[in-house]
Structure formats: structure tokens, C-alpha cells
Design a protein around this motif. Structure first.
Motif, PDB file in Angstrom:
ATOM      1  N   THR A 158     -43.715  18.040 -11.397  1.00  0.00           N
ATOM      2  CA  THR A 158     -43.193  19.255 -10.770  1.00  0.00           C
ATOM      3  C   THR A 158     -44.263  20.339 -10.700  1.00  0.00           C
ATOM      4  OG1 THR A 158     -40.993  18.741 -11.605  1.00  0.00           O
ATOM      5  CG2 THR A 158     -41.393  21.006 -10.898  1.00  0.00           C
ATOM      6  N   THR A 215     -46.911  19.305  -8.023  1.00  0.00           N
ATOM      7  CA  THR A 215     -46.469  19.498  -6.645  1.00  0.00           C
ATOM      8  C   THR A 215     -46.303  20.977  -6.307  1.00  0.00           C
ATOM      9  OG1 THR A 215     -44.165  19.175  -7.300  1.00  0.00           O
ATOM     10  CG2 THR A 215     -45.339  17.258  -6.452  1.00  0.00           C
ATOM     11  N   LEU A 216     -45.847  21.772  -7.255  1.00  0.00           N
ATOM     12  CA  LEU A 216     -45.729  23.209  -7.014  1.00  0.00           C
ATOM     13  C   LEU A 216     -47.099  23.828  -6.769  1.00  0.00           C
ATOM     14  CD1 LEU A 216     -43.957  25.760  -6.918  1.00  0.00           C
ATOM     15  CD2 LEU A 216     -44.354  25.978  -9.373  1.00  0.00           C
TER      16      LEU A 216
END
Length: 86
Positions: free
Chosen positions: A58, A61-62
Motif C-alpha cells: 500500500t 503504490t501510494l
């Protein structure tokens, strides 16, 4: 613009009660996740490993989502974004 602020405020107030764990779930959780999650908590070390891997994915990807949103790096004049921006 004021309507959007009212709608967002209403949604945040409406969901604020559901965002945190109830009293019964707080007692069953480990200290780290005590106020944030519902249920009995992780049963084994594998559960923590899965959570850690998901957190890393996460964050990865952020980071790249924000990076390419802010500075995409495409300089070709024939790129499709130029048809939208022009």
C-alpha cells in the motif's frame, strides 16, 4: 463549493461512530490495534506478516501514485495527455 463541504462533513460525521472498535472488541485486540479494529485480532505470526506485506504494498503504490500524478515525466508532444490539456 459550499455544498461539497457540507456533504463531506456529513459523511465524516456519519461514519465517525463506525471508524473505531467497540468496547468488547477493544478487550480482545492486542495493544497495537486495540482501538482501530473489530474482531478477535490476529491469531498467529502469519497474520502479522500478511498485514505487514499489505502495508508495504500500500505504501509503495501510494508513493508511486503521488509521484506520477505530480510529475509524470512524459515530454512527448504527441502524448494523449496533451490533447486533454490543450
Amino acid at each position: 463549493m459550499k455544498n461539497y463541504k457540507k456533504i463531506i462533513s456529513f459523511i465524516l460525521i456519519l461514519t465517525a461512530n463506525f471508524a473505531f472498535a467497540c468496547e468488547a472488541c477493544k478487550l480482545q485486540q492486542p495493544k497495537i490495534t486495540q482501538s482501530f479494529t473489530h474482531g478477535s485480532g490476529p491469531d498467529s505470526k502469519w497474520d502479522w506478516m500478511i498485514v505487514a506485506v499489505i502495508a508495504i504494498i500500500t505504501i509503495y503504490t501510494l508513493f508511486y501514485s503521488v509521484k506520477y500524478l505530480v510529475k509524470p515525466g512524459e515530454k512527448n508532444r504527441d502524448h494523449i495527455k496533451n490533447s486533454i490539456l490543450n
